[in-house]
Motif scaffolding. Sequence first.
Motif, PDB file in Angstrom:
ATOM      1  N   GLY A  95       6.203  -5.048   7.780  1.00 11.10           N
ATOM      2  CA  GLY A  95       7.205  -5.557   8.681  1.00 11.10           C
ATOM      3  C   GLY A  95       8.721  -5.558   7.948  1.00 11.10           C
ATOM      4  N   LEU A  96       8.571  -5.748   6.755  1.00 15.61           N
ATOM      5  CA  LEU A  96      10.191  -5.404   6.034  1.00 15.61           C
ATOM      6  C   LEU A  96      10.354  -4.070   6.167  1.00 15.61           C
ATOM      7  CD1 LEU A  96      10.787  -6.665   2.425  1.00 15.61           C
ATOM      8  CD2 LEU A  96      11.448  -4.633   3.281  1.00 15.61           C
ATOM      9  N   LEU A  97       9.482  -3.167   5.969  1.00 14.19           N
ATOM     10  CA  LEU A  97       9.914  -1.718   6.155  1.00 14.19           C
ATOM     11  C   LEU A  97      10.340  -1.465   7.373  1.00 14.19           C
ATOM     12  CD1 LEU A  97       6.922  -0.248   3.811  1.00 14.19           C
ATOM     13  CD2 LEU A  97       9.206  -0.984   3.012  1.00 14.19           C
ATOM     14  N   SER A 120      -0.239   4.586  -0.849  1.00 14.72           N
ATOM     15  CA  SER A 120       0.782   3.565  -0.109  1.00 14.72           C
ATOM     16  C   SER A 120       1.469   4.339   1.263  1.00 14.72           C
ATOM     17  CB  SER A 120       1.929   3.293  -1.100  1.00 14.72           C
ATOM     18  OG  SER A 120       1.388   2.418  -2.149  1.00 14.72           O
ATOM     19  N   LEU A 121       1.422   5.772   1.196  1.00 18.99           N
ATOM     20  CA  LEU A 121       1.998   6.477   2.163  1.00 18.99           C
ATOM     21  C   LEU A 121       1.124   6.194   3.934  1.00 18.99           C
ATOM     22  CD1 LEU A 121       3.000  10.062   1.081  1.00 18.99           C
ATOM     23  CD2 LEU A 121       4.157   8.392   1.906  1.00 18.99           C
ATOM     24  N   LYS A 122      -0.152   6.025   3.675  1.00 18.52           N
ATOM     25  CA  LYS A 122      -0.838   5.822   4.699  1.00 18.52           C
ATOM     26  C   LYS A 122      -0.341   4.626   5.443  1.00 18.52           C
ATOM     27  CE  LYS A 122      -5.344   7.334   2.408  1.00 18.52           C
ATOM     28  NZ  LYS A 122      -6.467   6.962   1.978  1.00 18.52           N
ATOM     29  N   PHE A 123       0.301   3.681   4.867  1.00 21.48           N
ATOM     30  CA  PHE A 123       0.817   2.414   5.675  1.00 21.48           C
ATOM     31  C   PHE A 123       2.500   2.717   5.788  1.00 21.48           C
ATOM     32  CE2 PHE A 123      -2.828   1.086   2.763  1.00 21.48           C
ATOM     33  CZ  PHE A 123      -3.409   0.293   3.792  1.00 21.48           C
ATOM     34  N   ILE A 124       3.095   3.208   4.966  1.00 24.27           N
ATOM     35  CA  ILE A 124       4.449   3.201   5.077  1.00 24.27           C
ATOM     36  C   ILE A 124       4.764   4.195   6.050  1.00 24.27           C
ATOM     37  CG2 ILE A 124       6.610   4.045   3.720  1.00 24.27           C
ATOM     38  CD1 ILE A 124       5.418   2.948   1.304  1.00 24.27           C
ATOM     39  N   GLU A 125       4.055   5.478   6.192  1.00 24.67           N
ATOM     40  CA  GLU A 125       4.454   6.249   7.266  1.00 24.67           C
ATOM     41  C   GLU A 125       4.100   5.810   8.758  1.00 24.67           C
ATOM     42  OE1 GLU A 125       3.835  10.667   4.982  1.00 24.67           O
ATOM     43  OE2 GLU A 125       1.849   9.686   5.912  1.00 24.67           O
ATOM     44  N   GLU A 126       3.361   4.963   8.833  1.00 29.65           N
ATOM     45  CA  GLU A 126       3.264   4.201  10.068  1.00 29.65           C
ATOM     46  C   GLU A 126       4.374   3.672  10.733  1.00 29.65           C
ATOM     47  OE1 GLU A 126      -0.349   1.673   9.831  1.00 29.65           O
ATOM     48  OE2 GLU A 126      -1.519   3.141   9.671  1.00 29.65           O
ATOM     49  N   LYS A 128       7.271   4.481  10.494  1.00 27.95           N
ATOM     50  CA  LYS A 128       8.225   5.552  11.026  1.00 27.95           C
ATOM     51  C   LYS A 128       9.871   5.161  10.594  1.00 27.95           C
ATOM     52  CE  LYS A 128       5.070   7.120  13.752  1.00 27.95           C
ATOM     53  NZ  LYS A 128       4.125   8.260  13.210  1.00 27.95           N
ATOM     54  N   THR A 129      10.056   4.643   9.706  1.00 26.15           N
ATOM     55  CA  THR A 129      11.379   4.429   9.007  1.00 26.15           C
ATOM     56  C   THR A 129      11.547   5.926   8.086  1.00 26.15           C
ATOM     57  OG1 THR A 129      11.113   1.987   8.826  1.00 26.15           O
ATOM     58  CG2 THR A 129      12.699   2.978   7.315  1.00 26.15           C
ATOM     59  N   PRO A 130      12.917   6.208   8.105  1.00 28.96           N
ATOM     60  CA  PRO A 130      13.103   7.513   7.167  1.00 28.96           C
ATOM     61  C   PRO A 130      12.750   7.099   5.584  1.00 28.96           C
ATOM     62  CG  PRO A 130      14.819   7.113   8.852  1.00 28.96           C
ATOM     63  CD  PRO A 130      13.753   6.040   8.687  1.00 28.96           C
TER      64      PRO A 130
END
Length: 234
Positions: A95-97, A120-126, A128-130
């Motif tokens: 949510g923060l990201l 971590s990328l599996k979650f971070i890429e979801e 859609k933040t640059p």
Amino acid sequence: MQIIAVANGKGGVGKTTTAANLGVNFAKRGYYTMLLDTDPLACLEDWWDERKANDLQLMSIALSQLDEAIPKLREAGVEYLIIDTPGFISNAVTGLLCQADLVLIISKASPLDLRATQKSLKFIEEVKTPLVFVLNEVRKGTRIANEAIMALSQHGRVAPIIHYKNDFVVSMIDGRTLEETADADNPGIAEVDALADYVLRQAGEKTLKVIDRSPVKQATAEVIAISGRRGNKT
């Protein structure tokens, strides 16, 4: 206000050191900068407590307080909010990201750290933040450093790298950063400058402010009042 989240699902990759160095660098350019520590370990807050200079503020809050803090910081005129995130991925971190304008994914050029970054990328890429990858503590001339850059570049942009220097660790002991403790010709200072330049441009700055490395005298105004640790040097 531009929100820059410094993230990775693994601890010990240099998130706090990167956040502190960028925060000081931004402040010395004249940007109204706030550091936000959301890690339960509060390492960034511990560093700030030792800091003598009054050039930037810090708030240490729980992730659940983020929705309350961000509008007040924006209203107060903060230009750059740099968030040090926990060394794990959760719904709250995701949510923060989502609220960030840019995510810096910090990683060391080691097999264990790169594998953790991939997870971590599996979650971070979801969200859609640059995102931008920042390779930290890189050993010069190593094969794995080049391989890491090639691997990460398949998932996003790779910022100017930070090479390993014990000076980075030593400088954090008393609330300072490398540019405040090392000799002016220390190559690490130029590396932090290059990283800061890159991040600022990714955040939309077209004309970068000049860095003023003279001692800071003026205190930043008090800006927020929420239930959490915050303050400014006086």
